[in-house]
Design an enzyme around this catalytic site. Structure first.
Site, short mmCIF file in Angstrom:
data_model
loop_
_atom_site.label_atom_id
_atom_site.label_comp_id
_atom_site.label_asym_id
_atom_site.label_seq_id
_atom_site.Cartn_x
_atom_site.Cartn_y
_atom_site.Cartn_z
CG HIS A 306 -2.08 0.91 1.06
ND1 HIS A 306 -2.01 2.24 1.34
CD2 HIS A 306 -3.33 0.67 0.61
CE1 HIS A 306 -3.18 2.79 1.07
NE2 HIS A 306 -4.00 1.86 0.62
CG ASP A 364 -8.61 -4.31 -2.62
OD1 ASP A 364 -9.78 -4.18 -2.27
OD2 ASP A 364 -7.94 -3.40 -3.12
N1 CMC Z 1 4.29 -7.50 -4.86
C1 CMC Z 1 5.63 -7.53 -5.02
N2 CMC Z 1 6.42 -6.45 -4.84
C2 CMC Z 1 5.83 -5.27 -4.52
C3 CMC Z 1 4.43 -5.18 -4.35
C4 CMC Z 1 3.66 -6.34 -4.53
N3 CMC Z 1 2.32 -6.31 -4.36
N4 CMC Z 1 4.12 -3.91 -4.02
C5 CMC Z 1 5.28 -3.22 -3.99
N5 CMC Z 1 6.31 -4.05 -4.29
C6 CMC Z 1 7.75 -3.71 -4.29
C7 CMC Z 1 8.15 -2.90 -5.52
O1 CMC Z 1 8.58 -3.74 -6.57
C8 CMC Z 1 9.25 -2.05 -4.95
O2 CMC Z 1 10.41 -2.85 -4.81
P1 CMC Z 1 11.89 -2.16 -5.01
O3 CMC Z 1 12.00 -1.14 -3.90
O4 CMC Z 1 12.83 -3.31 -4.88
O5 CMC Z 1 11.89 -1.54 -6.39
C9 CMC Z 1 8.78 -1.73 -3.53
O6 CMC Z 1 7.95 -2.85 -3.16
C10 CMC Z 1 7.99 -0.42 -3.42
O7 CMC Z 1 6.95 -0.46 -4.40
P2 CMC Z 1 6.26 0.82 -5.02
O8 CMC Z 1 5.59 0.43 -6.31
O9 CMC Z 1 7.25 1.97 -5.09
O10 CMC Z 1 5.18 1.16 -3.92
P3 CMC Z 1 3.97 2.13 -4.08
O11 CMC Z 1 3.71 2.69 -2.75
O12 CMC Z 1 4.15 3.07 -5.20
O13 CMC Z 1 2.80 1.12 -4.53
C11 CMC Z 1 0.88 -0.25 -4.57
C12 CMC Z 1 1.71 0.77 -3.77
C13 CMC Z 1 -0.44 -0.52 -3.83
C14 CMC Z 1 0.52 0.32 -5.96
C15 CMC Z 1 1.70 -1.56 -4.73
O14 CMC Z 1 2.06 -2.07 -3.47
C16 CMC Z 1 0.97 -2.62 -5.55
O15 CMC Z 1 1.02 -2.59 -6.79
N6 CMC Z 1 0.26 -3.58 -4.86
C17 CMC Z 1 -0.53 -4.57 -5.55
C18 CMC Z 1 -1.85 -3.97 -5.96
C19 CMC Z 1 -2.80 -3.78 -4.80
O16 CMC Z 1 -3.02 -4.69 -4.00
N7 CMC Z 1 -3.43 -2.59 -4.75
C20 CMC Z 1 -4.47 -2.30 -3.77
C21 CMC Z 1 -4.10 -1.19 -2.84
S1 CMC Z 1 -5.29 -1.12 -1.48
C22 CMC Z 1 -6.78 -0.68 -2.17
C23 CMC Z 1 -6.80 0.67 -2.77
O17 CMC Z 1 -6.41 1.65 -2.11
O18 CMC Z 1 -7.26 0.80 -3.91
#
Ligand code: CMC
Length: 430
Positions: A306, A364
């Site tokens: 998240h 989710d």
């Molecule tokens: N699985 C594997 N690796 C992950 C995941 C994941 N679900 N989420 C983040 N990472 C890794 C990412 O690859 C990165 O690694 P590194 O630092 O080595 O490059 C690190 O964790 C940070 O990721 P980020 O993309 O910079 O984090 P963010 O805060 O921009 O993204 C997120 C948040 C929710 C988009 C992401 O965690 C994600 O894509 N999760 C899966 C989708 C999901 O479940 N979304 C629902 C969110 S809750 C409901 C809502 O609010 O809509």
């Protein structure tokens, strides 16, 4: 007491900016005068360090895993309240007394039907259209049906538009479902509570009586409550940005629905269940975890991570308990998808990759399992999220419109394209 300031040093110049304090949470540096003073912008793609507004609706402490609506912890609201009471709280700032709640319920239930002409609108969609495509279109089209509630400068019209949105969104979402399965639309029933009415509009058929199970209705109500608002997330910020141009409320909510559809946001519940099904059995989890850790695979563990929570999502805890109750009721507590979910959670929470990045299950991860057990197809999951979040979008939109500091949203950029060059006639180009 002297005003606290933050100092910015650029070369031999020092600029001062006020530091503002909220009631709780990080202070902010007020940089509204930055460009005028320095000729520079800030650079913050994804707005990870930017507070775009002040708001008194929802507060999240991502490190502690805390979520509050108007100061009330989500766990207390999930345990003691219900969705319509939470809607009142989000919209008006305080919990209602008994009279206020009855009056609010009455106002909402008297607006649950949609204009009959909207039925024809649905018939223009393909039967296999995604419900989010239909919901986005129909919500936007509401501005064509409710002309008496689109003047945003009139507080009464804003109020009636808010009530209409909250009252009609379950009808709109249920109709999208009925259309996709080729069954007749079911009109709302005003003697039922909000979630029971939604379930009946989705699952009853004219051929027989439909009795709503109270455990399912309560689970539905909890899903609505836990998704009702979530501070300045992508879809809410989209609603605010659309509304900042004084667009009508139905257009703004349609913009929010469109943004929510993405798999990184509201589409994650659909993606999470599809992922659990794809994994299929517990023995295939290690292989999947390895893929999720491999940056080149393009695979993420859906329902994990998240932007704000760097701790367990408090909504996920409530959802996990509810998932167990609903599955026990449906006699599917040994459901393979739930087994995969529980095992996956255990393995991911002990894996250094996920621990180091503070990736915990989000809401989710479990909501999809519940919705599946209730009988919704995965394509409906995000539409149900949109239904739940409508009140949050509306509350945030109303707050913004009433804010005397409101300005049209207009981010700037760091331009790294071509510098000025002269147009070459086609004949001279290589
Ligand atoms: N699985 C594997 N690796 C992950 C995941 C994941 N679900 N989420 C983040 N990472 C890794 C990412 O690859 C990165 O690694 P590194 O630092 O080595 O490059 C690190 O964790 C940070 O990721 P980020 O993309 O910079 O984090 P963010 O805060 O921009 O993204 C997120 C948040 C929710 C988009 C992401 O965690 C994600 O894509 N999760 C899966 C989708 C999901 O479940 N979304 C629902 C969110 S809750 C409901 C809502 O609010 O809509």
């Amino acid at each position: 007491m002297a005003e606290e300031v933050a100092k910015l040093v650029v070369g031999d110049q020092t600029y001062e900016f006020p530091v503002l304090h909220g009631t709780v949470g990080p202070d902010v540096i007020d940089i509204r005068s930055l460009y005028a003073k320095t000729g520079m912008f800030t650079y913050d793609p994804g707005f990870t360090s930017t507070a775009a507004c002040d708001s008194s609706i929802t507060y999240i402490d991502g490190d502690k895993g805390e979520l509050m609506y108007r100061g009330y912890p989500i766990e207390q609201l999930a345990d003691k309240s219900n969705y319509l009471e939470v809607c009142y709280l989000l919209l008006y700032g305080e919990l209602p007394n008994a009279w206020q709640l009855n009056d609010f319920k009455d106002r909402v239930t008297r607006h649950t039907m949609v204009h009959e002409q909207i039925h024809y609108f649905y018939r223009g969609f393909r039967r296999d259209a995604h419900p989010m495509a239909i919901v986005c279109g129909v919500v936007g089209a509401m501005a064509a049906f409710y002309h008496d509630s689109i003047d945003i400068s009139d507080a009464d019209q804003r109020e009636i538009a808010s009530i209409r949105m909250i009252a009609k969104i379950p009808t709109i979402v249920a109709m999208a479902y009925k259309y996709s399965v080729g069954q007749p639309f079911v009109y709302p029933r005003n003697d039922l509570d909000y979630s029971s009415n939604f379930l009946r509009m989705c699952f009853s058929v004219p051929a027989e009586e439909y009795v709503v199970n109270p455990v399912i209705a309560r689970a539905m109500d909890l899903i609505f409550t836990l998704h009702a608002d979530h501070e300045q997330n992508a879809s809410t910020s989209t609603v605010r940005l659309a509304g900042s141009s004084d667009a009508n409320p139905f257009a703004c909510i349609a913009a929010g629905v469109a943004c929510l559809w993405g798999p990184a946001h509201g589409g994650a519940n659909e993606a999470a269940l599809n992922m659990l099904r794809e994994i299929g059995t517990v023995d295939r989890i290690p292989e999947f975890i390895a893929k999720a850790k491999d940056k080149n695979s393009g695979v993420r563990l859906m329902g994990f991570g998240h932007r704000v929570y760097k701790n367990y999502d408090p909504r996920a805890k409530v959802m996990q308990e509810t998932a167990k109750e609903v599955l026990a009721l449906m006699g599917v507590e040994n459901n393979p998808t739930l087994q995969v979910a529980q095992e996956l959670e255990k393995i991911a929470l002990s894996d250094p990759y996920f621990i180091e990045r503070k990736l915990y299950p989000n809401v989710d991860f479990y909501s999809g399992i519940i919705l599946d057990a209730i009988g919704f197809p995965t394509s409906m999951f995000t539409a149900i999220f949109a239904l739940s979040r409508t009140v949050g979008w509306i509350a945030q939109w109303k707050e913004m419109i009433a804010d005397p500091q409101k300005k049209i949203g207009r981010p700037r950029q760091l331009y790294d394209g071509a510098v000025t060059r002269d147009y070459e006639p086609l004949i001279e180009r290589e």
